[in-house]
Design an enzyme around this catalytic site. Structure first.
Site, PDB file in Angstrom:
ATOM      1  N   GLY A  20       6.634  25.863  37.024  1.00 37.94           N
ATOM      2  CA  GLY A  20       7.466  24.666  37.025  1.00 37.94           C
ATOM      3  C   GLY A  20       8.637  24.804  37.965  1.00 37.94           C
ATOM      4  O   GLY A  20       8.810  25.805  38.659  1.00 37.94           O
ATOM      5  N   LYS A  40       7.970  32.449  28.740  1.00 42.44           N
ATOM      6  CA  LYS A  40       8.579  31.551  29.723  1.00 42.44           C
ATOM      7  C   LYS A  40       9.679  32.321  30.434  1.00 42.44           C
ATOM      8  O   LYS A  40      10.637  32.787  29.803  1.00 42.44           O
ATOM      9  CB  LYS A  40       9.134  30.305  29.038  1.00 42.44           C
ATOM     10  CG  LYS A  40       9.593  29.221  30.008  1.00 42.44           C
ATOM     11  CD  LYS A  40       9.907  27.939  29.243  1.00 42.44           C
ATOM     12  CE  LYS A  40      10.201  26.801  30.194  1.00 42.44           C
ATOM     13  NZ  LYS A  40      10.453  25.534  29.467  1.00 42.44           N
ATOM     14  N   ASP A 134      13.268  14.661  28.196  1.00 44.65           N
ATOM     15  CA  ASP A 134      12.194  14.838  29.187  1.00 44.65           C
ATOM     16  C   ASP A 134      10.832  14.742  28.510  1.00 44.65           C
ATOM     17  O   ASP A 134       9.939  15.535  28.772  1.00 44.65           O
ATOM     18  CB  ASP A 134      12.343  16.186  29.898  1.00 44.65           C
ATOM     19  CG  ASP A 134      11.461  16.279  31.150  1.00 44.65           C
ATOM     20  OD1 ASP A 134      11.074  15.217  31.672  1.00 44.65           O
ATOM     21  OD2 ASP A 134      11.164  17.404  31.589  1.00 44.65           O
TER      22      ASP A 134
END
Length: 665
Positions: A20, A40, A134
């Site tokens: 990302g 992550k 988001d």
């Protein structure tokens, strides 16, 4: 991060799940708890960016506050060598964007089920005063059991932080952006509700409502354009279900759902018969009449008529002058009026004549949107064709003819090319083919290929036995994952020593291993204890065999000695000798030759032989070979007896055979 790297001495990286703008996500294995997890990791180029680090840590804080079955759980948070990382629940499945692309169109009940899970998760976040900001299909995961999991709270904010974090920067994905986010206004929980309405729109139509060449053009449409009707894409969608979309995506906050609970309650009854005749939902309008501006009347000067004493001469002159003045005025008025008529006619004719207009960029629009856009420019839709496209969703415009930017006359026709979505191909039947060949062929097309191994007595090693996708199913190569069942060949087993086994016991053992049993009988005296039992076998004990091979055993058979004459005959028969030769090929092994050596490595060969004159424990002959060699072994056997041999190369048995007789050598 490379595969195999162990983060913090605990999490072993297996592969990349996604990349990302702010972080990369990896599949890892927790070496302590023995489970797969998602790691992550903040991108290395952002680790010195205070804003990125702050948003990354905010996600950890947000997730630790939330415990809900539809929100991805967080297990650990930390830092190693300046690398910020989160360890989260690994969700095996796909995101909602891929789910829509793969399964659209799907049943309304399934859409509502997914939305109710999403609403439940967002409601939990809102209950903790956390706004996601988001929400989009890419941040909504669906596991293999169909359960929804919301993730990526990287730009989520708690409501108490508004005054400190509001900027003019657009945060979140522009296709799902609320009008107030697009304007840079204050963000509320209703901003998430708007995004949820766009997600529901996409699940019903297979596309997002607004398209554009730039993010700014799309953002402008969110607060300027009306929401397209989902029933224009599918007239079978119930009006009550469309009303949920319209209510959630209302431009004004007073018209929008006040909470996700209110939206969830409305959605839960959208398919009920009670609401089958529901009218289209419309936001409240301001019905105040427009203020009318009245033009004030102008006052006219009123002149009084006075009587003047008559003077014939003066009156005549004045009368003539007045008449001429009046004629002059009428002449000027007539000419002016004629000029006005001519100019008006010319203007009207000019307005009625078609003008040149520029064809707009229609790509990404639906046919309905394109017709409306062209109508505003006084252009018409011509022929409509269809073709496959990997860039545009089904029903979106791929191209126009003439193309965008071309100047044409008004009332001209513009041909449209609509997307059929990505082209689908019949998957095909790969059973019986080589797995390696098929894997390379399909991976070149974008297919993800997985393998499951199984033993087979009939199929060669590497041969495909089955596939998880029907051969007639049509698929999009890039979105397809297939699992092949592949043969590992026959299962290998080590033979046990069958000496002393009965025929039935040997048969049971052969059946258990999938071997074919062959039985030979050998005469024995009546006094022997081994009568009816196995005295030898081939292959010998300890040999590696595979299912389907033949196992040969020799059973001792009792011989009766009822009279001295028959005993004499047996003695005479047993005293008869049989002499014969057996040829054996000994293969040379040069695999251990030293690199760069010009001389061939030699093999030491030891031959063991058992017959009337030789014992099996003694070495019959020793050879040194540097190539494949054939040897001839001489056997001398009494009538009815058998021999055997063994070949040893450099200490390893490479050939061994029992039960050698003159008749079956």
């Amino acid at each position: 991060m490379k595969t195999g790297y162990i983060l913090n001495g605990r999490y072993k990286i297996k592969n990349t799940l996604g990349e990302g703008g702010m972080a990369n996500v990896y599949l890892a294995y927790d070496l302590i708890l023995k489970r797969e997890v998602a790691v992550k990791l903040l991108r290395l180029d952002l680790r010195d960016d205070p804003g990125a680090v702050r948003r990354f840590k905010r996600e950890a804080i947000s997730l630790t506050e939330l415990a809900h079955p539809n929100i991805v759980s967080i297990y650990d948070v930390g830092e190693e060598n300046g690398m910020q990382y989160l360890v989260m629940e690994y969700v095996q499945g796909m995101d909602l964007k891929s789910y829509i692309a793969k399964n659209f169109p799907f049943k309304y009940e399934r859409i509502i089920s997914i939305m109710e899970q999403i609403l439940s998760a967002v409601g939990e976040a809102h209950a903790h005063d956390i706004i996601h900001r988001d929400l989009k299909p890419q941040n909504i995961l669906i596991n293999v059991n169909g359960q929804v999991k919301i993730t990526d709270f990287g730009i989520a904010l708690v409501t108490s932080e508004y005054s400190l974090t509001q900027t003019n920067t657009l945060m979140g994905s522009v296709h799902y952006l609320s009008p107030e986010q697009a304007r840079g206004s204050a963000i509320t929980k209703q901003s998430d509700i708007y995004s949820l309405g766009i997600i529901l729109f996409e699940m019903l139509t297979g596309r997002v409502p607004y398209q554009g060449e730039t993010a700014v053009s799309i953002a402008l449409k969110h607060f300027q354009n009306e929401m397209p009707s989902v029933r224009d894409f599918d007239e079978h969608i119930p009006q009550a279900l469309e009303n949920v979309v319209l209510h959630a995506t209302a431009k004004g906050l007073t018209d929008r759902y006040a909470s996700v609970n209110e939206m969830a309650n409305d959605l839960s009854t959208a398919l009920s018969l009670v609401r089958s005749s529901e009218k289209k939902w419309l936001p409240e309008r301001n019905n105040d009449e427009e203020t009318k501006i009245l033009t004030p009347l102008r006052e006219k000067d009123l002149k009084s008529n006075r009587k003047v004493p008559e003077d014939n001469a003066d009156n005549t002159k004045k009368e003539k002058k007045t008449k001429w003045s009046r004629k002059k005025k009428w002449l000027i008025f007539g000419i002016s009026f004629l000029i006005f008529i001519l100019l008006s006619t010319a203007t009207a004719v000019g307005l009625m004549l078609p003008k040149n207009v520029e064809i707009p960029d229609l790509r990404g629009m639906t046919e309905v949107e394109a017709k409306s856009t062209l109508k505003d420019l006084k252009l018409k839709v011509g022929s409509v064709k269809h073709r496959y496209s990997s860039k545009y969703y089904y029903g979106q415009i791929v191209a126009s003819q003439p193309r965008e930017g071309t100047n044409v006359r008004q009332n001209s026709k513009v041909a449209l090319v609509l997307s059929e979505g990505q082209e689908k191909f019949k998957f095909g039947d790969y059973k019986g083919q080589s797995y390696t060949t098929v894997k390379n062929k399909l991976e070149a097309k974008g297919v993800t290929v997985l393998k499951e191994k199984t033993y087979s007595n009939t199929a060669a090693k590497g041969e495909i036995l089955g596939q998880s996708i029907s051969k007639k199913r049509k698929v999009i190569w890039d979105d397809t994952t297939v699992t092949f069942t592949v043969s590992s060949g026959a299962k290998e087993m080590i033979l046990r020593d069958l000496t002393g086994y009965t025929k039935k016991s040997a048969q049971d053992y052969a059946d258990e291993l999938g071997l074919t049993l062959k039985v030979r009988n050998e005469s024995a005296s009546s006094s022997t204890d081994s009568s009816g039992l196995t005295v030898s076998q081939y292959p010998t004990a300890g040999t590696v065999v595979q299912s389907g091979q033949t196992l040969e055993i020799t059973l001792a058979e009792e011989t009766q000695t009822s009279s001295s004459s028959s005993s004499s005959q047996d003695s005479s028969s047993s005293s008869k000798l049989n002499s014969f030769n057996v040829s054996v090929a000994i293969p040379y092994d040069g695999s251990a030759q030293e690199s760069g050596s010009d001389e061939n490595k030699t093999n030491k060969i030891e031959i063991y032989l058992q017959d009337k004159d030789h014992q099996f424990d003694d070495v019959y002959e020793t050879l040194t070979i540097a190539k494949d060699t054939n040897v001839t072994l001489p056997f001398v056997l009494n009538n009815g007896s058998s021999g055997k041999y063994k070949i040893v190369r450099d200490g390893n048995v490479i050939a061994e055979r029992d039960n050698i007789t003159h008749s079956g050598n």
